[in-house]
Design a protein around this motif. Structure first.
Motif, PDB file in Angstrom:
ATOM      1  N   GLY A 192       0.715  -1.266  -0.240  1.00  0.00           N
ATOM      2  CA  GLY A 192      -0.325   0.124  -0.380  1.00  0.00           C
ATOM      3  C   GLY A 192       0.976   1.552   0.032  1.00  0.00           C
ATOM      4  N   ILE A 193       1.648   1.266  -0.964  1.00  0.00           N
ATOM      5  CA  ILE A 193       3.196   2.092  -0.765  1.00  0.00           C
ATOM      6  C   ILE A 193       2.520   3.567  -2.002  1.00  0.00           C
ATOM      7  CG2 ILE A 193       4.814   1.440   1.371  1.00  0.00           C
ATOM      8  CD1 ILE A 193       6.317   0.336  -1.251  1.00  0.00           C
ATOM      9  N   LEU A 194       1.884   3.043  -2.911  1.00  0.00           N
ATOM     10  CA  LEU A 194       2.149   4.074  -4.062  1.00  0.00           C
ATOM     11  C   LEU A 194       1.579   5.382  -3.753  1.00  0.00           C
ATOM     12  CD1 LEU A 194       0.609   1.127  -6.883  1.00  0.00           C
ATOM     13  CD2 LEU A 194       2.565   2.137  -6.881  1.00  0.00           C
ATOM     14  N   PRO A 195       0.661   5.645  -3.272  1.00  0.00           N
ATOM     15  CA  PRO A 195       0.610   6.741  -3.001  1.00  0.00           C
ATOM     16  C   PRO A 195       1.692   7.789  -2.302  1.00  0.00           C
ATOM     17  CG  PRO A 195      -1.238   5.178  -2.167  1.00  0.00           C
ATOM     18  CD  PRO A 195      -0.101   4.524  -1.807  1.00  0.00           C
ATOM     19  N   ALA A 208       5.500  12.550 -15.504  1.00  0.00           N
ATOM     20  CA  ALA A 208       4.998  11.729 -16.255  1.00  0.00           C
ATOM     21  C   ALA A 208       5.127  10.025 -15.426  1.00  0.00           C
ATOM     22  CB  ALA A 208       5.347  12.346 -17.929  1.00  0.00           C
ATOM     23  N   VAL A 209       3.942   9.684 -15.736  1.00  0.00           N
ATOM     24  CA  VAL A 209       3.710   8.144 -15.426  1.00  0.00           C
ATOM     25  C   VAL A 209       3.961   7.811 -16.690  1.00  0.00           C
ATOM     26  CG1 VAL A 209       2.386   6.375 -14.518  1.00  0.00           C
ATOM     27  CG2 VAL A 209       2.838   8.762 -13.619  1.00  0.00           C
ATOM     28  N   ILE A 210       4.823   6.404 -17.249  1.00  0.00           N
ATOM     29  CA  ILE A 210       4.244   5.588 -18.419  1.00  0.00           C
ATOM     30  C   ILE A 210       4.441   4.667 -17.490  1.00  0.00           C
ATOM     31  CG2 ILE A 210       5.420   4.376 -20.256  1.00  0.00           C
ATOM     32  CD1 ILE A 210       7.538   6.864 -20.109  1.00  0.00           C
ATOM     33  N   GLU A 221      -4.334   6.270 -10.607  1.00  0.00           N
ATOM     34  CA  GLU A 221      -4.870   6.804 -10.027  1.00  0.00           C
ATOM     35  C   GLU A 221      -4.339   6.444  -8.966  1.00  0.00           C
ATOM     36  OE1 GLU A 221      -9.241   7.406  -9.806  1.00  0.00           O
ATOM     37  OE2 GLU A 221      -9.101   7.346 -11.944  1.00  0.00           O
ATOM     38  N   SER A 222      -3.735   5.621  -7.800  1.00  0.00           N
ATOM     39  CA  SER A 222      -3.358   5.622  -7.070  1.00  0.00           C
ATOM     40  C   SER A 222      -1.536   6.368  -6.736  1.00  0.00           C
ATOM     41  CB  SER A 222      -2.433   3.953  -6.337  1.00  0.00           C
ATOM     42  OG  SER A 222      -3.652   2.920  -6.812  1.00  0.00           O
TER      43      SER A 222
END
Length: 530
Positions: A192-195, A208-210, A221-222
């Motif tokens: 649960g550390i993506l945020p 920028a997310v690829i 979105e996380s």
């Protein structure tokens, strides 16, 4: 409920005291400045202690204080610049605390020290203090490098505090330090550390997310606020120059400059593709790897290799780019299919064959086939530890050979065969499935050449099949096409074929000039019988 301490270390004037007080206020902790406490207890300034009693006496005071504070809880501790360079002090304070090292450029440190006319710095009482700052930082680089880094240059104390709070709340379960060439970064594992990626990686500026269309829908979105999410079609067939071009064009259209950080969110294909984009866009921008598959977590996100495919073979165009951080959220593994999870286990098993009997025996004793027996998507007992052990095998090798000039080639165990099998299948096989077949081919070839015992192949096959992996090349694949693909492998030397061979678990080596007939015989031997 325990309140683990937060310890701030680093060179003088990096913001330890200012940030420490703000952090303590936000957390409701008590603040301790070790230098100030020593001053209060000794009744004399640090400079006077150095002058009258000598540096050894001051260091003894620090050690006594480290032991004392290490037994307490609910503290934010700001240490003196040299205190944590003593391993005993670091060990004492980390017993009930998490250590962060604040870092800044030599120029900014010198500027801050010059503006602070009230503080006397005994270590900078020289004719050229700027040179002394630079020299001391160089001497302490390795010592500071063992701790999680938080850069304070060009940041306000409030921004640094906010970043630290995000990291503390994310509470990652594991943090492995990687030092490669002149680069230091952390591999962070947790659930649960993506945020908290921005805080954990210390990202400033535009992001920028690829990602690919499958992963992006689930997890983009996380990540919280990002400036753009660029999605590509999934699959090896899309890891191409044309995809790189389209991604770079979109980055230009959206106004991304050299201050950009690219987040690679996805499996091994995205890891390689986004890494390559980051290495070439604007001649190189920062990269953070966020692997969402076991394959990427255990292998492709580590080590700074980025590559794209040509019709003639995999990863024939590539670059080295070390990330700012690798952040693996094991919660993302819950969405993997059994086949995708097993594919990742092939790389874990490969690391077991390279790293030694401890990891291999752990894999052998466990139940790692997704959805069978006691191992279910809802139960991750032992999985994080297994991933950590596999990661450590690769980290140890990458740190020793960051640019694959020697020992790092051992990580290609099974891969010369695997890449050729993938190509002959038209990429109809998952990478891990091909790696599993490649591992058996490598053991078979090693035995054929007299390097290992015959029963090793059966032992490896048992572990692979126990993880839901195939150990025979499909009968439909043409052996001649596989051999042709091997001859295009980038690891060959001229016309000489090179393979990573094995003598025993934990004993692998580079085999030069392997006879071509033996390679063909191996491929035929491990092929499914039609």
């Amino acid at each position: 409920m325990t309140e683990p301490n937060i310890i701030l270390t680093g060179f003088m004037a990096t913001g330890k005291t200012t940030v420490g007080k703000l952090l303590a206020k936000h957390l409701g902790y008590s603040f301790v400045d070790t230098d100030q406490l020593i001053v209060e207890r000794s009744g004399m300034p640090v400079a006077e202690i150095f002058e009258k009693k000598g540096e050894p006496a001051f260091r003894k005071m620090e050690s006594d204080l480290a032991e004392e504070l290490g037994s307490k809880e609910g503290l934010v501790v700001s240490t003196g610049g040299g205190m944590m360079l003593d391993p005993q002090n670091a060990s004492a304070l980390s017993r009930k605390g998490q250590i962060f090292c604040l870092v800044a450029t030599p120029e900014e440190i010198f500027d801050r020290v010059s503006r602070d006319t009230h503080a006397k710095r005994p270590l900078l009482e020289t004719a050229d203090p700027m040179l002394q700052v630079t020299e001391l930082l160089k001497q302490r680089e390795k010592g500071y490098g063992q701790f999680s880094q938080m850069r304070t240059s060009a940041k306000t104390p409030d921004e640094i505090t906010s970043n630290l709070i995000g990291i503390i709340r994310a509470n990652p379960d594991l943090r492995l330090s990687i030092t490669a060439s002149d680069t230091h970064y952390d591999y962070i594992v947790g659930g649960g550390i993506l945020p908290f990626v921005r805080q954990l990686a210390g990202i400033n500026g535009p992001v920028a997310v690829i990602t690919d269309k499958n992963v992006g829908t689930r997890y983009a979105e996380s990540l919280g606020h990002t400036d753009a999410v660029i999605t590509v079609d999934p699959g090896q067939q899309n890891k191409t120059l044309s995809t790189v071009e389209s991604v770079c064009e979109e980055l230009v259209r959206k106004g991304f400059d050299r201050s950009t950080t690219i987040i690679a969110l996805g499996g091994s294909v995205i890891s390689g593709l986004a890494g390559f984009v980051a290495s070439v866009y604007m001649r190189g921008v920062d990269l953070v790897q966020c692997p969402t598959s076991l394959l990427a977590m255990a292998d492709t996100s580590i080590g700074g290799k980025a590559g794209i495919n040509l019709p003639q073979g995999k990863n024939l165009i590539g670059a080295f780019i070390q990330p700012k951080a690798v952040i693996a959220d094991v919660a993302t593994l819950r969405s993997l299919s059994p086949e995708e999870f097993s594919s990742g286990m092939a790389e874990v098993i490969k690391h077991g064959l390279i790293g030694g009997k401890e990891l291999f025996e752990r894999i052998k004793a466990g139940n790692w086939e997704w959805g069978k027996g006691s191992f279910q998507p809802s139960s991750f007992t032992g999985l994080q530890d297994l991933i950590a052990q596999a990661i450590q095998v690769k980290i140890n090798i990458v740190q020793e050979d960051p640019f694959q000039k020697g020992k790092r080639a051992l990580l290609n165990l099974g891969h010369t065969f695997a890449h050729a099998i993938e190509q002959a299948s038209g990429h109809g096989l998952r990478h891990g499935e091909a790696v599993s077949m490649g591992l058996i081919a490598s053991v078979n070839l090693s035995c054929r050449l007299g390097h290992c015992k015959e029963d090793l192949q059966q032992e490896v096959e048992t572990v692979l099949t126990g993880s839901g992996l195939p150990v025979r090349i499909p009968a439909r694949l043409d052996t001649k096409k596989i051999v042709q693909a091997i001859h295009r492998d980038k690891k060959r030397k001229g016309e000489q074929l090179r393979f990573i061979l094995i003598r025993d678990i934990g004993d692998v080596f580079i085999g030069e000039n392997v006879p071509k007939p033996e390679v063909t015989d191996t491929l035929e031997d491990i092929k499914e019988k039609s």
